[in-house]
Design a protein around this motif. Structure first.
Motif, PDB file in Angstrom:
ATOM      1  N   PHE A 191     -36.238 -24.045  39.398  1.00 45.23           N
ATOM      2  CA  PHE A 191     -35.590 -24.704  40.523  1.00 45.23           C
ATOM      3  C   PHE A 191     -36.583 -25.584  41.276  1.00 45.23           C
ATOM      4  O   PHE A 191     -36.261 -26.702  41.693  1.00 45.23           O
ATOM      5  N   GLY A 192     -37.786 -25.058  41.473  1.00 39.95           N
ATOM      6  CA  GLY A 192     -38.810 -25.836  42.167  1.00 39.95           C
ATOM      7  C   GLY A 192     -39.132 -27.124  41.438  1.00 39.95           C
ATOM      8  O   GLY A 192     -39.280 -28.183  42.059  1.00 39.95           O
ATOM      9  N   LEU A 193     -39.245 -27.052  40.114  1.00 41.05           N
ATOM     10  CA  LEU A 193     -39.550 -28.242  39.324  1.00 41.05           C
ATOM     11  C   LEU A 193     -38.420 -29.253  39.390  1.00 41.05           C
ATOM     12  O   LEU A 193     -38.655 -30.454  39.587  1.00 41.05           O
ATOM     13  N   TYR A 194     -37.190 -28.791  39.243  1.00 38.84           N
ATOM     14  CA  TYR A 194     -36.044 -29.716  39.254  1.00 38.84           C
ATOM     15  C   TYR A 194     -35.987 -30.480  40.578  1.00 38.84           C
ATOM     16  O   TYR A 194     -35.821 -31.705  40.600  1.00 38.84           O
ATOM     17  N   ASP A 195     -36.118 -29.763  41.689  1.00 42.69           N
ATOM     18  CA  ASP A 195     -36.029 -30.422  42.990  1.00 42.69           C
ATOM     19  C   ASP A 195     -37.262 -31.262  43.287  1.00 42.69           C
ATOM     20  O   ASP A 195     -37.176 -32.271  44.004  1.00 42.69           O
ATOM     21  N   GLY A 220     -43.331 -17.373  38.402  1.00 38.51           N
ATOM     22  CA  GLY A 220     -42.735 -18.447  37.605  1.00 38.51           C
ATOM     23  C   GLY A 220     -43.580 -18.808  36.392  1.00 38.51           C
ATOM     24  O   GLY A 220     -44.102 -17.950  35.685  1.00 38.51           O
ATOM     25  N   ASP A 221     -43.738 -20.136  36.185  1.00 40.71           N
ATOM     26  CA  ASP A 221     -44.428 -20.617  34.994  1.00 40.71           C
ATOM     27  C   ASP A 221     -45.307 -21.808  35.367  1.00 40.71           C
ATOM     28  O   ASP A 221     -45.534 -22.086  36.544  1.00 40.71           O
ATOM     29  N   ASP A 222     -45.801 -22.509  34.355  1.00 41.22           N
ATOM     30  CA  ASP A 222     -46.737 -23.610  34.615  1.00 41.22           C
ATOM     31  C   ASP A 222     -46.096 -24.984  34.457  1.00 41.22           C
ATOM     32  O   ASP A 222     -46.785 -25.988  34.352  1.00 41.22           O
ATOM     33  N   ARG A 223     -44.759 -25.048  34.464  1.00 41.01           N
ATOM     34  CA  ARG A 223     -44.107 -26.333  34.221  1.00 41.01           C
ATOM     35  C   ARG A 223     -44.298 -27.328  35.370  1.00 41.01           C
ATOM     36  O   ARG A 223     -44.329 -28.532  35.136  1.00 41.01           O
ATOM     37  N   VAL A 224     -44.415 -26.846  36.595  1.00 39.11           N
ATOM     38  CA  VAL A 224     -44.692 -27.753  37.725  1.00 39.11           C
ATOM     39  C   VAL A 224     -46.067 -28.381  37.544  1.00 39.11           C
ATOM     40  O   VAL A 224     -46.243 -29.593  37.720  1.00 39.11           O
ATOM     41  N   HIS A 225     -47.049 -27.570  37.166  1.00 39.56           N
ATOM     42  CA  HIS A 225     -48.394 -28.096  36.945  1.00 39.56           C
ATOM     43  C   HIS A 225     -48.397 -29.097  35.790  1.00 39.56           C
ATOM     44  O   HIS A 225     -49.058 -30.139  35.864  1.00 39.56           O
ATOM     45  N   ALA A 226     -47.655 -28.790  34.738  1.00 35.98           N
ATOM     46  CA  ALA A 226     -47.597 -29.699  33.594  1.00 35.98           C
ATOM     47  C   ALA A 226     -46.945 -31.024  33.992  1.00 35.98           C
ATOM     48  O   ALA A 226     -47.404 -32.100  33.594  1.00 35.98           O
ATOM     49  N   PHE A 227     -45.874 -30.953  34.785  1.00 34.21           N
ATOM     50  CA  PHE A 227     -45.192 -32.166  35.245  1.00 34.21           C
ATOM     51  C   PHE A 227     -46.137 -33.036  36.066  1.00 34.21           C
ATOM     52  O   PHE A 227     -46.209 -34.264  35.859  1.00 34.21           O
ATOM     53  N   CYS A 228     -46.869 -32.434  36.994  1.00 40.34           N
ATOM     54  CA  CYS A 228     -47.798 -33.199  37.828  1.00 40.34           C
ATOM     55  C   CYS A 228     -48.918 -33.798  36.983  1.00 40.34           C
ATOM     56  O   CYS A 228     -49.326 -34.949  37.197  1.00 40.34           O
ATOM     57  N   ARG A 229     -49.392 -33.031  36.009  1.00 38.57           N
ATOM     58  CA  ARG A 229     -50.462 -33.526  35.145  1.00 38.57           C
ATOM     59  C   ARG A 229     -49.981 -34.707  34.299  1.00 38.57           C
ATOM     60  O   ARG A 229     -50.665 -35.727  34.185  1.00 38.57           O
ATOM     61  N   GLU A 230     -48.789 -34.594  33.742  1.00 36.82           N
ATOM     62  CA  GLU A 230     -48.265 -35.647  32.862  1.00 36.82           C
ATOM     63  C   GLU A 230     -47.893 -36.920  33.615  1.00 36.82           C
ATOM     64  O   GLU A 230     -47.954 -38.014  33.062  1.00 36.82           O
TER      65      GLU A 230
END
Length: 287
Positions: A191-195, A220-230
């Motif tokens: 949810f955090g990543l989507y928003d 949670g997971d590391d998808r927010v970090h991956a999104f920011c990195r990418e």
């Protein structure tokens, strides 16, 4: 400098970041609570010397003795706040944005404007912090108007922190406009990543320099970090998922006072924001 703190969703820790960032300032600072539907910064700051001022907008009132029902006012209003059904117009004050256009276009000058209260602005102090918060009256939908009134109270000769409403709608846009820097607070969950992705799109449209704060790191997971990195978005602060933080929050305590070991995190955050002024890549949301 004006620092706006926003998020794509509620409950990520915007107010936690806002009050702690304000507390580590050594000079005079203003904290503007622009979440006018649910202001809560005062719960943590324990301010005194509170002053209150009502805020109103101008809404139309029709003199039926003069009105001939021509319908010009209804055709002009983009929000359908005034409409002609039969011989006389009907006014829906809850939908009025207070632009005054209906009175201007009325050929008979049958419309005058009256005040309609929408909320209050409360000003108070604690130490070097001046808290300015808006509180929307129950049933009122004109949050942006009250937010603009809160921002108008800001003194431009000292720094200001703006605690924005959650989401990416009109109240958030109103809060963020003319900010020098924005912090997007999120959490490492789906949810955090989507928003966060929606908030990033919004902030880039506004062309405001920004960075991300990840709260409750460890869940949670590391998808927010991956999104920011990418996408080249700088993560300026990570707040761990520490039970002691939650306990302090539940007691209405400020983190940097209840757990002084976290003070360095917010001091470092402020230094990164100050340096961002001359960093073009950070202005674009890139490291």
């Amino acid at each position: 400098m004006t620092i706006a703190i926003a998020s794509g969703k509620g409950g990520t820790g915007k107010t936690t970041v806002a009050v702690n960032l304000a507390r580590i300032f050594e000079t005079e600072v203003q904290l503007l609570d622009c979440d006018v539907e649910a202001p809560n910064a005062h719960l943590f700051l324990k301010t005194g010397n509170r002053k209150e001022a009502a805020v109103a907008i101008r809404v139309p009132e029709v003199d039926e003795k003069i009105c001939d029902g021509c319908g010009e006012c209804g055709r002009f209003c983009a929000y359908n706040a005034i409409a002609v059904f039969g011989p006389r117009p009907m006014v829906f004050p809850e939908m009025c944005h207070g632009c005054g256009g209906c009175a201007l276009v009325c050929p008979k000058k049958a419309i005058r404007e009256t005040d309609r209260r929408i909320g209050v602005i409360e000003t108070s102090r604690t130490g070097n912090i001046t808290l300015i918060q808006g509180c929307l009256d129950i049933g009122v939908a004109m949050a942006p108007t009250l937010i603009r009134a809160v921002k108008a109270r800001r003194q431009t000769d000292r720094p200001a922190i703006l605690d924005a409403p959650p989401g990416t709608s009109c109240p958030v846009i109103t809060t963020l406009r003319k900010a020098d820097f924005a912090l997007l607070v999120t959490e490492p969950t789906p949810f955090g990543l989507y928003d966060l992705t929606m908030a990033v799109e919004m902030i880039r449209e506004l062309k405001i320099p920004f960075g991300v704060i990840v709260n409750r790191v460890g869940v949670g997971d590391d998808r927010v970090h991956a999104f920011c990195r990418e996408t080249g978005i700088p993560i300026l602060l990570e707040i761990p998922d520490d039970r002691r933080i939650a306990e302090a929050y539940s007691r209405g305590e400020i983190l940097v006072e209840a757990r002084p070991e976290y003070r360095a995190l917010f001091t470092g955050l402020l230094e990164k924001i100050k340096k961002a002024g001359g960093n073009n890549r950070l202005k674009e949301g890139k490291e």
